[in-house]
Design a protein around this motif. Structure first.
Motif, mmCIF file in Angstrom:
data_model
loop_
_atom_site.group_PDB
_atom_site.id
_atom_site.type_symbol
_atom_site.label_atom_id
_atom_site.label_comp_id
_atom_site.label_asym_id
_atom_site.label_seq_id
_atom_site.Cartn_x
_atom_site.Cartn_y
_atom_site.Cartn_z
ATOM 1 N N GLY A 150 139.048 20.571 -35.344
ATOM 2 C CA GLY A 150 138.188 19.688 -36.128
ATOM 3 C C GLY A 150 136.893 19.400 -35.394
ATOM 4 O O GLY A 150 135.813 19.367 -35.996
ATOM 5 N N PHE A 151 136.990 19.204 -34.071
ATOM 6 C CA PHE A 151 135.776 19.027 -33.278
ATOM 7 C C PHE A 151 134.919 20.290 -33.343
ATOM 8 O O PHE A 151 133.702 20.213 -33.515
ATOM 9 C CB PHE A 151 136.122 18.719 -31.820
ATOM 10 C CG PHE A 151 134.912 18.641 -30.932
ATOM 11 C CD1 PHE A 151 134.196 17.457 -30.817
ATOM 12 C CD2 PHE A 151 134.458 19.751 -30.238
ATOM 13 C CE1 PHE A 151 133.054 17.385 -30.029
ATOM 14 C CE2 PHE A 151 133.328 19.692 -29.453
ATOM 15 C CZ PHE A 151 132.624 18.501 -29.339
ATOM 16 N N TYR A 152 135.547 21.447 -33.206
ATOM 17 C CA TYR A 152 134.810 22.719 -33.300
ATOM 18 C C TYR A 152 134.096 22.816 -34.648
ATOM 19 O O TYR A 152 132.957 23.293 -34.726
ATOM 20 C CB TYR A 152 135.774 23.886 -33.116
ATOM 21 C CG TYR A 152 135.128 25.235 -33.369
ATOM 22 C CD1 TYR A 152 134.464 25.917 -32.351
ATOM 23 C CD2 TYR A 152 135.167 25.819 -34.631
ATOM 24 C CE1 TYR A 152 133.856 27.142 -32.592
ATOM 25 C CE2 TYR A 152 134.569 27.044 -34.875
ATOM 26 C CZ TYR A 152 133.906 27.699 -33.855
ATOM 27 O OH TYR A 152 133.298 28.909 -34.109
ATOM 28 N N THR A 153 134.752 22.372 -35.709
ATOM 29 C CA THR A 153 134.169 22.429 -37.049
ATOM 30 C C THR A 153 132.897 21.594 -37.142
ATOM 31 O O THR A 153 131.873 22.054 -37.663
ATOM 32 C CB THR A 153 135.207 21.951 -38.086
ATOM 33 O OG1 THR A 153 136.347 22.815 -38.050
ATOM 34 C CG2 THR A 153 134.627 21.938 -39.488
ATOM 35 N N VAL A 154 132.942 20.360 -36.638
ATOM 36 C CA VAL A 154 131.752 19.504 -36.661
ATOM 37 C C VAL A 154 130.673 20.060 -35.734
ATOM 38 O O VAL A 154 129.482 20.056 -36.063
ATOM 39 C CB VAL A 154 132.115 18.056 -36.257
ATOM 40 C CG1 VAL A 154 130.863 17.170 -36.251
ATOM 41 C CG2 VAL A 154 133.154 17.477 -37.209
ATOM 42 N N ASP A 155 131.095 20.560 -34.577
ATOM 43 C CA ASP A 155 130.152 21.129 -33.620
ATOM 44 C C ASP A 155 129.451 22.357 -34.205
ATOM 45 O O ASP A 155 128.255 22.564 -33.985
ATOM 46 C CB ASP A 155 130.904 21.507 -32.335
ATOM 47 C CG ASP A 155 129.968 21.976 -31.230
ATOM 48 O OD1 ASP A 155 129.233 21.131 -30.679
ATOM 49 O OD2 ASP A 155 129.971 23.182 -30.921
ATOM 50 N N LEU A 156 130.188 23.169 -34.961
ATOM 51 C CA LEU A 156 129.584 24.346 -35.589
ATOM 52 C C LEU A 156 128.545 23.933 -36.617
ATOM 53 O O LEU A 156 127.479 24.552 -36.720
ATOM 54 C CB LEU A 156 130.664 25.205 -36.243
ATOM 55 C CG LEU A 156 130.217 26.585 -36.722
ATOM 56 C CD1 LEU A 156 129.778 27.459 -35.557
ATOM 57 C CD2 LEU A 156 131.329 27.275 -37.500
ATOM 58 N N LEU A 157 128.836 22.897 -37.389
ATOM 59 C CA LEU A 157 127.853 22.375 -38.337
ATOM 60 C C LEU A 157 126.582 21.953 -37.610
ATOM 61 O O LEU A 157 125.467 22.219 -38.078
ATOM 62 C CB LEU A 157 128.441 21.183 -39.096
ATOM 63 C CG LEU A 157 127.454 20.371 -39.935
ATOM 64 C CD1 LEU A 157 126.916 21.196 -41.096
ATOM 65 C CD2 LEU A 157 128.109 19.096 -40.450
ATOM 66 N N ALA A 158 126.735 21.313 -36.455
ATOM 67 C CA ALA A 158 125.583 20.813 -35.710
ATOM 68 C C ALA A 158 124.794 21.922 -35.027
ATOM 69 O O ALA A 158 123.576 21.800 -34.853
ATOM 70 C CB ALA A 158 126.045 19.791 -34.662
ATOM 71 N N ASN A 159 125.454 23.008 -34.671
ATOM 72 C CA ASN A 159 124.796 24.044 -33.866
ATOM 73 C C ASN A 159 124.513 25.354 -34.599
ATOM 74 O O ASN A 159 123.586 26.076 -34.229
ATOM 75 C CB ASN A 159 125.655 24.348 -32.629
ATOM 76 C CG ASN A 159 125.629 23.237 -31.613
ATOM 77 O OD1 ASN A 159 124.655 23.077 -30.885
ATOM 78 N ND2 ASN A 159 126.691 22.442 -31.567
ATOM 79 N N ALA A 160 125.323 25.682 -35.609
ATOM 80 C CA ALA A 160 125.155 26.959 -36.314
ATOM 81 C C ALA A 160 125.654 26.803 -37.742
ATOM 82 O O ALA A 160 126.659 27.397 -38.136
ATOM 83 C CB ALA A 160 125.907 28.074 -35.595
ATOM 84 N N ALA A 161 124.933 26.021 -38.526
ATOM 85 C CA ALA A 161 125.416 25.614 -39.849
ATOM 86 C C ALA A 161 125.389 26.719 -40.887
ATOM 87 O O ALA A 161 125.981 26.579 -41.956
ATOM 88 C CB ALA A 161 124.589 24.426 -40.350
ATOM 89 N N LEU A 162 124.708 27.840 -40.600
ATOM 90 C CA LEU A 162 124.488 28.845 -41.640
ATOM 91 C C LEU A 162 125.736 29.600 -42.061
ATOM 92 O O LEU A 162 125.767 30.216 -43.130
ATOM 93 C CB LEU A 162 123.427 29.842 -41.194
ATOM 94 C CG LEU A 162 123.787 30.848 -40.095
ATOM 95 C CD1 LEU A 162 122.810 32.035 -40.158
ATOM 96 C CD2 LEU A 162 123.737 30.226 -38.705
ATOM 97 N N PHE A 163 126.807 29.586 -41.252
ATOM 98 C CA PHE A 163 127.951 30.446 -41.545
ATOM 99 C C PHE A 163 128.831 29.914 -42.670
ATOM 100 O O PHE A 163 129.530 30.680 -43.328
ATOM 101 C CB PHE A 163 128.785 30.660 -40.282
ATOM 102 C CG PHE A 163 128.035 31.331 -39.176
ATOM 103 C CD1 PHE A 163 127.414 32.553 -39.388
ATOM 104 C CD2 PHE A 163 127.926 30.745 -37.920
ATOM 105 C CE1 PHE A 163 126.705 33.183 -38.377
ATOM 106 C CE2 PHE A 163 127.224 31.363 -36.900
ATOM 107 C CZ PHE A 163 126.608 32.573 -37.126
#
Length: 262
Positions: A150-163
């Motif tokens: 879940g942390f990875y999910t939020v972190d991905l939104l913050a750092n690489a949201a395009l995927f």
């Protein structure tokens, strides 16, 4: 009530024959709920398994489908398939292709934390590319993660949201990272991309999740409430009385209902 009786009741509601349930009880997970695919990852330099569940009518149509990607997929495939089919029958979400991204033994901490950038490349370049090349997809992708995932999910939104278009995070431990993640989400260089996204996230009680984790989450929610990119669709749900483990089930169920509400 025993798990077999409960499964029979769920399947009866979904229109699945009891004989099919009995036949599947001793079959491997890939034969029960989807097709197992071995991805020979050049990024991670190892073989990885994913399990792909297709909607029941996939072979009879030419439709394209949105895709739900599950981190810790071996833990969440069963309840995700049941939840998605129940909600689809209730006409609250579309039919979904579900991709369970499984873990290699002992590699979860590496993939979701210490070497998460490599894992993101694996997820985007190899897993999503494989699914898009081999199945009829709409290009609308949703990511679900629980706890560290879940942390990875939020972190991905913050750092690489395009995927991904939608992000669903159950009990993400934002302790010590709440301000940094918020700052990246609202940063001018990221705001345009984030403005097109949806985030649904939850946390259990302070007693169950820990005081530091609860305080970090409350601060993160407060910051988002004060200022977030225009068009960014986010919703936080406090799950009072739920444990760190049980939040995953409720979050997935309500999360897919929320992100597909449009």
């Amino acid at each position: 009530m025993g798990i077999f009786k409960l499964l029979l009741l769920v399947c009866a509601f979904m229109g699945v024959q009891p004989e099919a349930v009995a036949d599947n009880i001793n079959k491997p997970i890939s034969m029960q709920f989807g097709k197992q695919v071995i991805v020979k990852s050049k990024v991670l330099r190892e073989n990885r398994n994913i399990i792909i569940h297709l909607p029941s009518g996939y072979a009879k149509t030419e439709k394209n489908y949105p895709v739900l990607y599950l981190l810790d997929g071996e833990r969440h495939l069963y309840h995700s398939v049941i939840a998605s089919e129940l909600l689809n029958k209730a006409k609250q979400i579309p039919e979904l292709i579900i991709v369970a991204v499984t873990n290699n033994e002992g590699m979860r901490q590496r993939d979701l934390n210490t070497e998460s950038e490599k894992f993101t490349l694996y997820l985007s370049r190899e897993v999503i590319t494989y699914v898009d090349n081999n199945y009829r997809t709409t290009g609308s992708n949703t990511l679900f993660g629980h706890s560290l995932a879940g942390f990875y999910t939020v972190d991905l939104l913050a750092n690489a949201a395009l995927f991904f278009e939608n992000y669903i995070a159950a009990s993400p431990p934002l302790e010590g990272d709440d301000i940094e993640l918020y700052s990246k989400i609202v940063a001018p260089t990221n705001a345009h991309e984030v403005s097109k996204k949806t985030l649904y996230f939850t946390l259990g009680s302070k007693k169950e999740e820990g005081e530091d984790v609860a305080n970090a989450m409350n601060n993160f929610v407060k910051l988002l409430g004060e200022s977030s990119p225009q068009g960014f669709d986010w919703h936080y749900q406090f799950l009072d009385g739920e444990t760190h483990i049980t939040t995953s089930y409720l979050t997935l169920f309500e999360g897919i209902r929320y992100v597909f509400k449009k």
